[in-house]
Design a protein around this motif. Structure first.
Motif, short mmCIF file in Angstrom:
data_model
loop_
_atom_site.label_atom_id
_atom_site.label_comp_id
_atom_site.label_asym_id
_atom_site.label_seq_id
_atom_site.Cartn_x
_atom_site.Cartn_y
_atom_site.Cartn_z
N SER A 1 -10.50 -33.30 14.92
CA SER A 1 -9.42 -33.62 15.86
C SER A 1 -9.61 -32.85 17.16
CB SER A 1 -8.07 -33.25 15.23
OG SER A 1 -7.02 -33.60 16.10
N LEU A 2 -9.35 -33.53 18.27
CA LEU A 2 -9.35 -32.90 19.59
C LEU A 2 -7.91 -32.52 19.92
CD1 LEU A 2 -10.76 -32.22 22.30
CD2 LEU A 2 -10.27 -34.56 23.01
N ILE A 3 -7.70 -31.27 20.31
CA ILE A 3 -6.34 -30.81 20.60
C ILE A 3 -6.28 -30.13 21.96
CG2 ILE A 3 -5.76 -30.53 18.17
CD1 ILE A 3 -6.07 -27.49 18.58
N LYS A 4 -5.07 -30.07 22.48
CA LYS A 4 -4.81 -29.37 23.74
C LYS A 4 -3.39 -28.81 23.69
CE LYS A 4 -4.73 -29.84 28.71
NZ LYS A 4 -5.01 -30.71 29.86
N ILE B 1 -11.50 -28.52 14.44
CA ILE B 1 -10.60 -28.64 15.58
C ILE B 1 -11.43 -28.42 16.84
CG2 ILE B 1 -8.62 -27.66 16.78
CD1 ILE B 1 -7.81 -29.00 14.20
N ILE B 2 -11.46 -29.42 17.71
CA ILE B 2 -12.14 -29.29 19.00
C ILE B 2 -11.06 -29.02 20.04
CG2 ILE B 2 -13.63 -30.38 20.70
CD1 ILE B 2 -14.71 -32.12 18.37
N GLU B 3 -11.18 -27.88 20.69
CA GLU B 3 -10.16 -27.43 21.64
C GLU B 3 -10.54 -27.89 23.04
OE1 GLU B 3 -7.90 -23.38 21.40
OE2 GLU B 3 -9.86 -23.07 22.32
N ASP B 4 -9.63 -28.60 23.69
CA ASP B 4 -9.83 -29.10 25.05
C ASP B 4 -10.18 -27.97 26.01
OD1 ASP B 4 -8.61 -29.88 27.87
OD2 ASP B 4 -9.05 -31.74 26.82
N ILE B 5 -10.97 -28.29 27.00
CA ILE B 5 -11.42 -27.31 27.99
C ILE B 5 -10.25 -26.59 28.64
CG2 ILE B 5 -12.56 -27.08 30.24
CD1 ILE B 5 -14.49 -29.26 29.32
N ASN B 6 -9.19 -27.29 28.96
CA ASN B 6 -8.06 -26.70 29.67
C ASN B 6 -6.98 -26.15 28.74
OD1 ASN B 6 -8.98 -27.36 32.31
ND2 ASN B 6 -8.55 -29.47 31.81
N SER B 7 -7.27 -26.04 27.48
CA SER B 7 -6.27 -25.62 26.50
C SER B 7 -6.22 -24.11 26.37
CB SER B 7 -6.61 -26.24 25.15
OG SER B 7 -5.62 -25.93 24.21
N ASP B 8 -5.05 -23.61 26.02
CA ASP B 8 -4.94 -22.21 25.61
C ASP B 8 -5.57 -22.07 24.23
OD1 ASP B 8 -3.53 -21.52 27.93
OD2 ASP B 8 -1.62 -22.05 27.02
N SER B 9 -6.00 -20.89 23.89
CA SER B 9 -6.70 -20.67 22.62
C SER B 9 -5.80 -20.88 21.41
CB SER B 9 -7.28 -19.26 22.58
OG SER B 9 -7.92 -19.04 21.35
N HIS B 10 -6.35 -21.53 20.40
CA HIS B 10 -5.68 -21.73 19.12
C HIS B 10 -6.35 -20.89 18.03
CE1 HIS B 10 -4.75 -25.36 21.46
NE2 HIS B 10 -3.62 -25.36 20.79
N LYS B 11 -7.19 -19.95 18.44
CA LYS B 11 -7.99 -19.16 17.50
C LYS B 11 -7.13 -18.41 16.50
CE LYS B 11 -11.70 -15.67 17.43
NZ LYS B 11 -11.65 -15.63 16.03
N GLU B 12 -6.07 -17.80 16.93
CA GLU B 12 -5.23 -17.01 16.03
C GLU B 12 -4.67 -17.86 14.90
OE1 GLU B 12 -1.07 -14.60 16.35
OE2 GLU B 12 -2.53 -14.25 17.94
N ILE B 13 -4.27 -19.09 15.21
CA ILE B 13 -3.74 -19.99 14.18
C ILE B 13 -4.86 -20.46 13.25
CG2 ILE B 13 -2.61 -22.22 13.78
CD1 ILE B 13 -1.24 -21.81 16.54
N CYS B 14 -5.97 -20.89 13.82
CA CYS B 14 -7.07 -21.44 13.01
C CYS B 14 -7.71 -20.38 12.12
CB CYS B 14 -8.11 -22.07 13.93
SG CYS B 14 -7.51 -23.57 14.74
N ASP B 15 -7.72 -19.13 12.57
CA ASP B 15 -8.34 -18.06 11.79
C ASP B 15 -7.62 -17.79 10.47
OD1 ASP B 15 -10.41 -17.70 13.55
OD2 ASP B 15 -9.62 -15.85 14.44
#
Length: 79
Positions: free
Chosen positions: A11-14, A37-51
């Protein structure tokens, strides 16, 4: 008989911080084996959730898009 099939989601997310945790939990509880999860270039980081999830791999779209290959008049919002 053992089912050896793997179910994956890509899924691509932003900027999905409000919904991502619930979305991931839902699909993992349904039995999805791996979520990319593919994070959009202009997106804030979702790393904390995905980790928090072993079954989730976060990929920055920047890893796929080489911005130097685009004309100077195209900015990050255009991609």
């Amino acid at each position: 008989m053992i089912n050896n099939k793997t179910i994956s989601i890509i899924s691509l997310i932003k900027n999905e911080h409000l919904y991502l945790d619930e979305w991931l939990t839902h699909y993992i509880n349904l039995g999805v084996d791996k979520i990319f999860i593919i994070e959009d270039i202009n997106s804030d980081s979702h790393k904390e959730i995905c980790d928090k999830y072993d079954k989730v791999t976060l990929i920055k779209l920047d890893d796929f898009v080489d911005l130097s290959q685009y004309p100077n008049n195209i900015n990050r919002q255009d991609i």
